[in-house]
Write a protein that holds these residues in place. Structure first.
Motif, PDB file in Angstrom:
ATOM      1  N   LEU A  35      37.491  39.567  27.038  1.00 47.19           N
ATOM      2  CA  LEU A  35      36.294  40.340  26.754  1.00 47.19           C
ATOM      3  C   LEU A  35      35.834  41.055  28.019  1.00 47.19           C
ATOM      4  N   LYS A  36      35.760  42.376  27.953  1.00 48.03           N
ATOM      5  CA  LYS A  36      35.259  43.203  29.051  1.00 48.03           C
ATOM      6  C   LYS A  36      34.349  44.260  28.447  1.00 48.03           C
ATOM      7  N   GLY A  37      33.077  44.148  28.762  1.00 44.75           N
ATOM      8  CA  GLY A  37      32.117  45.099  28.198  1.00 44.75           C
ATOM      9  C   GLY A  37      32.003  44.934  26.696  1.00 44.75           C
ATOM     10  N   ASN A  38      32.209  46.045  25.972  1.00 45.11           N
ATOM     11  CA  ASN A  38      32.081  46.006  24.513  1.00 45.11           C
ATOM     12  C   ASN A  38      33.432  45.975  23.808  1.00 45.11           C
ATOM     13  N   ARG A  39      34.475  45.543  24.521  1.00 43.73           N
ATOM     14  CA  ARG A  39      35.793  45.493  23.882  1.00 43.73           C
ATOM     15  C   ARG A  39      36.636  44.355  24.440  1.00 43.73           C
ATOM     16  N   TYR A  40      37.664  44.017  23.668  1.00 43.39           N
ATOM     17  CA  TYR A  40      38.634  43.018  24.079  1.00 43.39           C
ATOM     18  C   TYR A  40      39.903  43.727  24.542  1.00 43.39           C
ATOM     19  N   GLU A  41      40.375  43.379  25.727  1.00 42.02           N
ATOM     20  CA  GLU A  41      41.654  43.878  26.228  1.00 42.02           C
ATOM     21  C   GLU A  41      42.715  42.862  25.804  1.00 42.02           C
ATOM     22  N   HIS A  42      43.794  43.338  25.175  1.00 38.47           N
ATOM     23  CA  HIS A  42      44.847  42.467  24.657  1.00 38.47           C
ATOM     24  C   HIS A  42      46.079  42.520  25.558  1.00 38.47           C
ATOM     25  N   PHE A  43      46.655  41.343  25.818  1.00 40.16           N
ATOM     26  CA  PHE A  43      47.851  41.222  26.649  1.00 40.16           C
ATOM     27  C   PHE A  43      48.848  40.302  25.961  1.00 40.16           C
ATOM     28  N   GLU A  44      50.136  40.655  26.101  1.00 37.58           N
ATOM     29  CA  GLU A  44      51.201  39.845  25.517  1.00 37.58           C
ATOM     30  C   GLU A  44      52.084  39.271  26.624  1.00 37.58           C
ATOM     31  N   PRO A  45      52.563  38.040  26.446  1.00 40.14           N
ATOM     32  CA  PRO A  45      53.419  37.445  27.472  1.00 40.14           C
ATOM     33  C   PRO A  45      54.785  38.124  27.505  1.00 40.14           C
ATOM     34  N   THR A  46      55.390  38.137  28.677  1.00 36.17           N
ATOM     35  CA  THR A  46      56.758  38.631  28.837  1.00 36.17           C
ATOM     36  C   THR A  46      57.619  37.459  29.302  1.00 36.17           C
ATOM     37  N   ASP A  47      58.899  37.715  29.471  1.00 35.88           N
ATOM     38  CA  ASP A  47      59.810  36.691  29.981  1.00 35.88           C
ATOM     39  C   ASP A  47      59.879  36.707  31.504  1.00 35.88           C
ATOM     40  N   THR A  48      59.048  37.530  32.126  1.00 37.26           N
ATOM     41  CA  THR A  48      59.089  37.732  33.569  1.00 37.26           C
ATOM     42  C   THR A  48      58.074  36.853  34.286  1.00 37.26           C
ATOM     43  N   THR A  49      58.464  36.357  35.454  1.00 41.35           N
ATOM     44  CA  THR A  49      57.535  35.681  36.356  1.00 41.35           C
ATOM     45  C   THR A  49      57.656  36.341  37.726  1.00 41.35           C
ATOM     46  N   ILE A  50      56.581  36.291  38.489  1.00 43.93           N
ATOM     47  CA  ILE A  50      56.601  36.783  39.858  1.00 43.93           C
ATOM     48  C   ILE A  50      56.004  35.704  40.753  1.00 43.93           C
ATOM     49  N   THR A  51      56.301  35.796  42.023  1.00 43.58           N
ATOM     50  CA  THR A  51      55.718  34.879  42.994  1.00 43.58           C
ATOM     51  C   THR A  51      54.676  35.633  43.804  1.00 43.58           C
ATOM     52  N   ALA A  52      53.465  35.098  43.827  1.00 41.16           N
ATOM     53  CA  ALA A  52      52.375  35.691  44.608  1.00 41.16           C
ATOM     54  C   ALA A  52      51.608  34.561  45.272  1.00 41.16           C
ATOM     55  N   ASN A  53      51.425  34.666  46.573  1.00 40.34           N
ATOM     56  CA  ASN A  53      50.725  33.618  47.327  1.00 40.34           C
ATOM     57  C   ASN A  53      51.318  32.241  47.058  1.00 40.34           C
ATOM     58  N   ASP A  54      52.639  32.157  47.054  1.00 37.62           N
ATOM     59  CA  ASP A  54      53.374  30.900  46.841  1.00 37.62           C
ATOM     60  C   ASP A  54      53.142  30.275  45.472  1.00 37.62           C
ATOM     61  N   ARG A  55      52.768  31.092  44.479  1.00 40.29           N
ATOM     62  CA  ARG A  55      52.572  30.610  43.097  1.00 40.29           C
ATOM     63  C   ARG A  55      53.440  31.413  42.143  1.00 40.29           C
ATOM     64  N   GLN A  56      54.004  30.707  41.166  1.00 43.37           N
ATOM     65  CA  GLN A  56      54.725  31.382  40.090  1.00 43.37           C
ATOM     66  C   GLN A  56      53.707  31.843  39.058  1.00 43.37           C
ATOM     67  N   LEU A  57      53.718  33.132  38.745  1.00 50.72           N
ATOM     68  CA  LEU A  57      52.786  33.690  37.763  1.00 50.72           C
ATOM     69  C   LEU A  57      53.562  34.309  36.608  1.00 50.72           C
ATOM     70  N   HIS A  58      53.206  33.945  35.395  1.00 57.67           N
ATOM     71  CA  HIS A  58      53.784  34.552  34.204  1.00 57.67           C
ATOM     72  C   HIS A  58      53.173  35.946  34.049  1.00 57.67           C
ATOM     73  N   VAL A  59      54.016  36.926  33.777  1.00 59.45           N
ATOM     74  CA  VAL A  59      53.547  38.300  33.644  1.00 59.45           C
ATOM     75  C   VAL A  59      53.197  38.592  32.187  1.00 59.45           C
ATOM     76  N   TYR A  60      51.989  39.105  31.991  1.00 58.13           N
ATOM     77  CA  TYR A  60      51.517  39.589  30.692  1.00 58.13           C
ATOM     78  C   TYR A  60      51.364  41.106  30.784  1.00 58.13           C
ATOM     79  N   THR A  61      51.665  41.808  29.707  1.00 57.40           N
ATOM     80  CA  THR A  61      51.484  43.261  29.696  1.00 57.40           C
ATOM     81  C   THR A  61      50.426  43.647  28.677  1.00 57.40           C
ATOM     82  N   TRP A  62      49.675  44.681  29.017  1.00 57.92           N
ATOM     83  CA  TRP A  62      48.604  45.183  28.165  1.00 57.92           C
ATOM     84  C   TRP A  62      49.190  45.762  26.887  1.00 57.92           C
TER      85      TRP A  62
END
Length: 70
Positions: A35-62
């Motif tokens: 929820l951001k303002g008056n709408r919902y932003e939708h994201f779907e998971p991908t099969d991709t992960t990235i490493t940022a600040n020594d953490r594995q993060l699952h990538v979601y796309t809008w």
């Protein structure tokens, strides 16, 4: 407190700051709507992960948005 495990990619830059994009998502196999303002932003998971600040993060796309029902 849960450690961030996902990063949200894409969508309008004015809706989500860089800090909003890195977050904890309990089930990284399901779609997410933020929820951001008056709408919902939708994201779907991908099969991709990235490493940022020594953490594995699952990538979601809008995948679009919906307005909050009145």
């Amino acid at each position: 407190m849960h450690q961030p495990n996902a990063i949200l990619k894409g969508g309008p830059a004015f809706q989500l700051t860089d800090e909003d994009r890195i977050r904890f998502i309990a089930d990284t196999t399901t779609k997410v709507k933020i929820l951001k303002g008056n709408r919902y932003e939708h994201f779907e998971p991908t099969d991709t992960t990235i490493t940022a600040n020594d953490r594995q993060l699952h990538v979601y796309t809008w995948s679009g948005y919906t307005h909050v029902a009145e």
